[in-house]
Design an enzyme around this catalytic site. Structure first.
Site, mmCIF file in Angstrom:
data_model
loop_
_atom_site.group_PDB
_atom_site.id
_atom_site.type_symbol
_atom_site.label_atom_id
_atom_site.label_comp_id
_atom_site.label_asym_id
_atom_site.label_seq_id
_atom_site.Cartn_x
_atom_site.Cartn_y
_atom_site.Cartn_z
ATOM 1 N N SER A 21 0.833 -1.201 0.000
ATOM 2 C CA SER A 21 0.000 0.000 0.000
ATOM 3 C C SER A 21 0.863 1.243 0.000
ATOM 4 O O SER A 21 1.653 1.476 0.927
ATOM 5 C CB SER A 21 -0.904 0.007 1.235
ATOM 6 N N HIS B 11 -1.283 -1.280 -4.218
ATOM 7 C CA HIS B 11 -2.544 -0.839 -3.631
ATOM 8 C C HIS B 11 -2.530 0.674 -3.441
ATOM 9 O O HIS B 11 -1.618 1.221 -2.815
ATOM 10 C CB HIS B 11 -2.742 -1.541 -2.283
ATOM 11 N N ASP C 84 -4.731 3.813 -2.045
ATOM 12 C CA ASP C 84 -5.872 4.246 -1.237
ATOM 13 C C ASP C 84 -6.299 5.661 -1.625
ATOM 14 O O ASP C 84 -5.556 6.620 -1.417
ATOM 15 C CB ASP C 84 -5.511 4.217 0.246
ATOM 16 N N MET D 58 -8.799 8.539 -0.751
ATOM 17 C CA MET D 58 -9.679 8.992 0.329
ATOM 18 C C MET D 58 -10.085 10.439 0.076
ATOM 19 O O MET D 58 -9.258 11.252 -0.344
ATOM 20 C CB MET D 58 -8.964 8.891 1.680
ATOM 21 N N HIS E 219 -8.324 1.429 -4.272
ATOM 22 C CA HIS E 219 -9.320 1.258 -3.213
ATOM 23 C C HIS E 219 -9.951 2.619 -2.950
ATOM 24 O O HIS E 219 -9.319 3.499 -2.368
ATOM 25 C CB HIS E 219 -8.623 0.696 -1.965
ATOM 26 N N MET F 119 -12.103 4.930 -1.094
ATOM 27 C CA MET F 119 -12.816 5.233 0.149
ATOM 28 C C MET F 119 -13.415 6.620 -0.007
ATOM 29 O O MET F 119 -12.947 7.607 0.563
ATOM 30 C CB MET F 119 -11.850 5.153 1.331
ATOM 31 N N MET G 294 -12.029 -5.314 5.117
ATOM 32 C CA MET G 294 -11.222 -4.380 5.900
ATOM 33 C C MET G 294 -10.978 -4.965 7.295
ATOM 34 O O MET G 294 -11.909 -5.350 7.989
ATOM 35 C CB MET G 294 -11.934 -3.030 6.027
ATOM 36 N N ASP H 277 -7.214 -5.978 4.029
ATOM 37 C CA ASP H 277 -6.484 -4.707 4.122
ATOM 38 C C ASP H 277 -6.591 -4.173 5.543
ATOM 39 O O ASP H 277 -7.690 -3.936 6.041
ATOM 40 C CB ASP H 277 -7.102 -3.703 3.138
#
Length: 223
Positions: free
Chosen positions: A5, A28, A30, A32, A61, A63, A132, A170
């Protein structure tokens, strides 16, 4: 599979940080938005730049709020797997269809407190289930072992043919937790601090993969 990540990487050197884990299966990412989760990271322009800087498939991913609107853009840009949260999606089945139509694999993520059972039929439209094992929003949190019951149930559904997807986890995955996750039936392990906090991230990836392979007969066979 190991997916480092970049949330734990040096954001000023993302291209170089991607190169440091060139042997990983996925990278990965993230995303956000400071709405769905109380943190702000990066978005599509950075993902587009990363896609030009690495050959490692990107595992995005999201979010974020309103993934129905925003998720297809990541697939269109060239992300390999795009995961949305079931808690944020208005029509998760349509999101999956849009992601696949745009050329990506579709992933659905569940927060630690979100049960699996209500979404089994929805998951028939997805390629990846991301469980998660921390509350989404920040890196460096402690692994929540209670989510492994959800993993075991998903594994049972995959093994009996009710679902056809990859199980990803994750949050808090490290040398001390990856074996339990592998034994529960995880296929793909997202690791942030355990990889980028190591002196040699590539060696850390290899060590995590070996530990996962030794924890479950299925992995040992695949290895």
């Amino acid at each position: 599979m190991i997916a480092p990540s970049i949330l734990a990487a040096d954001f000023a050197r993302l291209a170089q940080e991607a190169e440091r884990v060139a042997g990983a299966d996925w990278l990965h990412v993230d995303v956000m938005d400071a709405h769905f989760v109380p943190n702000l990271t990066l978005g599509l322009p950075v993902v587009e730049s990363l896609l030009k800087a690495t050959d490692t498939p990107l595992d995005c991913h999201l979010m974020i709020d309103d993934p129905d609107r925003w998720a297809p853009g990541y697939a269109e840009a060239g992300a390999h797997n795009v995961t949305v949260h079931v808690e944020a999606a208005h029509d998760p089945v349509m999101v999956a269809k849009d992601l696949r139509a745009a050329g990506a694999k579709a992933g659905l993520s569940l927060k630690p407190g979100t049960p699996l059972d209500p979404y089994v039929e929805v998951l028939k439209h997805y390629d990846t289930l991301l469980v998660m094992s921390v509350e989404p929003g920040f890196g460096g949190q402690s692994f929540m072992p209670e989510v492994l019951d959800k993993v075991r149930e998903a594994r049972r559904l995959v093994d009996t043919g009710h679902l056809t997807l990859m199980i990803e986890i994750d949050g808090g995955i490290a040398d001390s937790t990856i074996e339990a996750a592998a034994e529960a039936g995880v296929d793909c392990f997202v690791a942030g601090s355990a990889v980028y906090g190591a002196e040699d991230p590539a060696l850390a990836v290899a060590a995590l993969r070996e530990k996962a392979a030794g924890a479950h007969p299925r992995w040992a066979h695949d290895a």
